[in-house]
Write a protein that holds these residues in place. Sequence first.
Motif, PDB file in Angstrom:
ATOM      1  N   GLN A  44       0.835  -1.190   0.000  1.00 13.16           N
ATOM      2  CA  GLN A  44       0.000   0.000   0.000  1.00 13.16           C
ATOM      3  C   GLN A  44       0.871   1.242   0.000  1.00 13.16           C
ATOM      4  OE1 GLN A  44      -3.044   0.338   3.008  1.00 13.16           O
ATOM      5  NE2 GLN A  44      -3.891   2.163   2.031  1.00 13.16           N
ATOM      6  N   TYR A  45       0.607   2.100  -0.950  1.00 17.95           N
ATOM      7  CA  TYR A  45       1.251   3.398  -1.057  1.00 17.95           C
ATOM      8  C   TYR A  45       0.546   4.361  -0.109  1.00 17.95           C
ATOM      9  CZ  TYR A  45       2.587   7.825  -3.319  1.00 17.95           C
ATOM     10  OH  TYR A  45       3.053   9.088  -3.583  1.00 17.95           O
ATOM     11  N   ALA A  46       1.301   5.106   0.672  1.00 17.21           N
ATOM     12  CA  ALA A  46       0.796   6.214   1.486  1.00 17.21           C
ATOM     13  C   ALA A  46      -0.284   5.831   2.497  1.00 17.21           C
ATOM     14  CB  ALA A  46       0.299   7.344   0.574  1.00 17.21           C
ATOM     15  N   ASP A  47      -0.123   4.705   3.166  1.00 14.85           N
ATOM     16  CA  ASP A  47      -1.023   4.364   4.266  1.00 14.85           C
ATOM     17  C   ASP A  47      -0.958   5.508   5.286  1.00 14.85           C
ATOM     18  OD1 ASP A  47      -2.357   2.023   6.030  1.00 14.85           O
ATOM     19  OD2 ASP A  47      -0.938   3.169   7.251  1.00 14.85           O
ATOM     20  N   PRO A  48      -2.093   6.016   5.774  1.00 12.97           N
ATOM     21  CA  PRO A  48      -2.071   7.188   6.656  1.00 12.97           C
ATOM     22  C   PRO A  48      -1.198   7.027   7.914  1.00 12.97           C
ATOM     23  CG  PRO A  48      -4.289   6.817   5.864  1.00 12.97           C
ATOM     24  CD  PRO A  48      -3.463   5.633   5.418  1.00 12.97           C
ATOM     25  N   LEU A  49      -1.243   5.875   8.568  1.00 11.44           N
ATOM     26  CA  LEU A  49      -0.403   5.703   9.756  1.00 11.44           C
ATOM     27  C   LEU A  49       1.078   5.670   9.375  1.00 11.44           C
ATOM     28  CD1 LEU A  49      -0.152   5.365  12.802  1.00 11.44           C
ATOM     29  CD2 LEU A  49      -0.455   2.893  12.476  1.00 11.44           C
ATOM     30  N   MET A  50       1.403   5.038   8.264  1.00 15.84           N
ATOM     31  CA  MET A  50       2.800   4.966   7.831  1.00 15.84           C
ATOM     32  C   MET A  50       3.312   6.336   7.378  1.00 15.84           C
ATOM     33  SD  MET A  50       3.323   1.944   8.633  1.00 15.84           S
ATOM     34  CE  MET A  50       2.002   0.952   9.327  1.00 15.84           C
ATOM     35  N   GLU A  51       2.441   7.138   6.771  1.00 16.11           N
ATOM     36  CA  GLU A  51       2.816   8.504   6.398  1.00 16.11           C
ATOM     37  C   GLU A  51       3.090   9.329   7.659  1.00 16.11           C
ATOM     38  OE1 GLU A  51       2.091  10.129   2.605  1.00 16.11           O
ATOM     39  OE2 GLU A  51       3.294   8.302   2.774  1.00 16.11           O
ATOM     40  N   THR A  52       2.288   9.122   8.695  1.00 20.16           N
ATOM     41  CA  THR A  52       2.496   9.821   9.970  1.00 20.16           C
ATOM     42  C   THR A  52       3.827   9.404  10.587  1.00 20.16           C
ATOM     43  OG1 THR A  52       0.102   9.913  10.311  1.00 20.16           O
ATOM     44  CG2 THR A  52       1.498  10.242  12.249  1.00 20.16           C
ATOM     45  N   LEU A  53       4.102   8.108  10.590  1.00 16.51           N
ATOM     46  CA  LEU A  53       5.385   7.609  11.098  1.00 16.51           C
ATOM     47  C   LEU A  53       6.544   8.240  10.337  1.00 16.51           C
ATOM     48  CD1 LEU A  53       7.149   5.606  12.749  1.00 16.51           C
ATOM     49  CD2 LEU A  53       6.726   3.946  10.910  1.00 16.51           C
ATOM     50  N   MET A  54       6.441   8.284   9.014  1.00 14.59           N
ATOM     51  CA  MET A  54       7.501   8.867   8.194  1.00 14.59           C
ATOM     52  C   MET A  54       7.711  10.338   8.548  1.00 14.59           C
ATOM     53  SD  MET A  54       7.657   9.276   4.053  1.00 14.59           S
ATOM     54  CE  MET A  54       6.095  10.158   4.065  1.00 14.59           C
ATOM     55  N   PHE A  75       5.743   3.306   1.858  1.00 13.68           N
ATOM     56  CA  PHE A  75       5.255   2.136   1.113  1.00 13.68           C
ATOM     57  C   PHE A  75       5.226   0.948   2.063  1.00 13.68           C
ATOM     58  CE2 PHE A  75       5.208  -1.245  -2.049  1.00 13.68           C
ATOM     59  CZ  PHE A  75       4.277  -0.745  -2.942  1.00 13.68           C
ATOM     60  N   PHE A  76       4.015   0.501   2.365  1.00  8.11           N
ATOM     61  CA  PHE A  76       3.768  -0.604   3.297  1.00  8.11           C
ATOM     62  C   PHE A  76       3.757  -1.908   2.508  1.00  8.11           C
ATOM     63  CE2 PHE A  76       0.617  -3.319   5.483  1.00  8.11           C
ATOM     64  CZ  PHE A  76       1.098  -3.291   6.776  1.00  8.11           C
ATOM     65  N   ARG A  77       4.472  -2.904   3.007  1.00  5.03           N
ATOM     66  CA  ARG A  77       4.537  -4.179   2.286  1.00  5.03           C
ATOM     67  C   ARG A  77       4.537  -5.327   3.286  1.00  5.03           C
ATOM     68  NH1 ARG A  77       8.623  -3.980  -2.056  1.00  5.03           N
ATOM     69  NH2 ARG A  77       6.877  -3.975  -3.470  1.00  5.03           N
ATOM     70  N   ILE A  78       3.746  -6.361   2.980  1.00  2.77           N
ATOM     71  CA  ILE A  78       3.795  -7.599   3.758  1.00  2.77           C
ATOM     72  C   ILE A  78       4.221  -8.720   2.815  1.00  2.77           C
ATOM     73  CG2 ILE A  78       2.531  -9.284   5.135  1.00  2.77           C
ATOM     74  CD1 ILE A  78       0.691  -7.044   6.059  1.00  2.77           C
TER      75      ILE A  78
END
Length: 182
Positions: A44-54, A75-78
């Motif tokens: 997922q591009y630009a997940d809101p929580l990951m954008e906040t972390l960044m 960029f979130f990846r599993i």
Amino acid sequence: MKPLFIKEFVPKQIFNILNSYSIIKYSNLKNIEPCSQSNSLITQYADPLMETLMDMSTGVIEQNVGKKLFPTYSFFRIYDKGSDLPIHVDRPSCEYTVALCLGCEPADKPYNIYVGEEDKSSAFEMFPNNALIFQGMENLHWREECHHDHFITVFLHYVDQEGKYSEHKYDKRDQLGLDKVK
């Protein structure tokens, strides 16, 4: 710049929130983009929580690389069994990249990220809450086949505020958290 390894990137309580959020996301496979780069389970591009972390990690990354930075995108990846990350270099929005492990199963088994040339690379064993800062545009990087049930990673990308890629601030979006500019 040589890659920089950080053993405990975020405080334990923050890591637990990120890990729990990621597991819930992993359990709910709706509205997930297919991955065109690898055969990862979820991206997922630009997940809101990951954008906040960044955004909130910018100061830490600046201290480590010695530059004033603009965040560009997350960029979130599993990864799951059999997935990998092909050898590549990143695009101009990824002058500085942070690979952060948000959890895995089994948790006591690392999943390496390789940085450098194919015949002369460094392997970094990644466990939960480990981060690796490197220059994604200048260094080949990849992961070999994953043997974990799941391995959760977020990539946080930045550019030098005074460098030739500064126009990639927010990945050319108006602000963080928005979809990719087409």
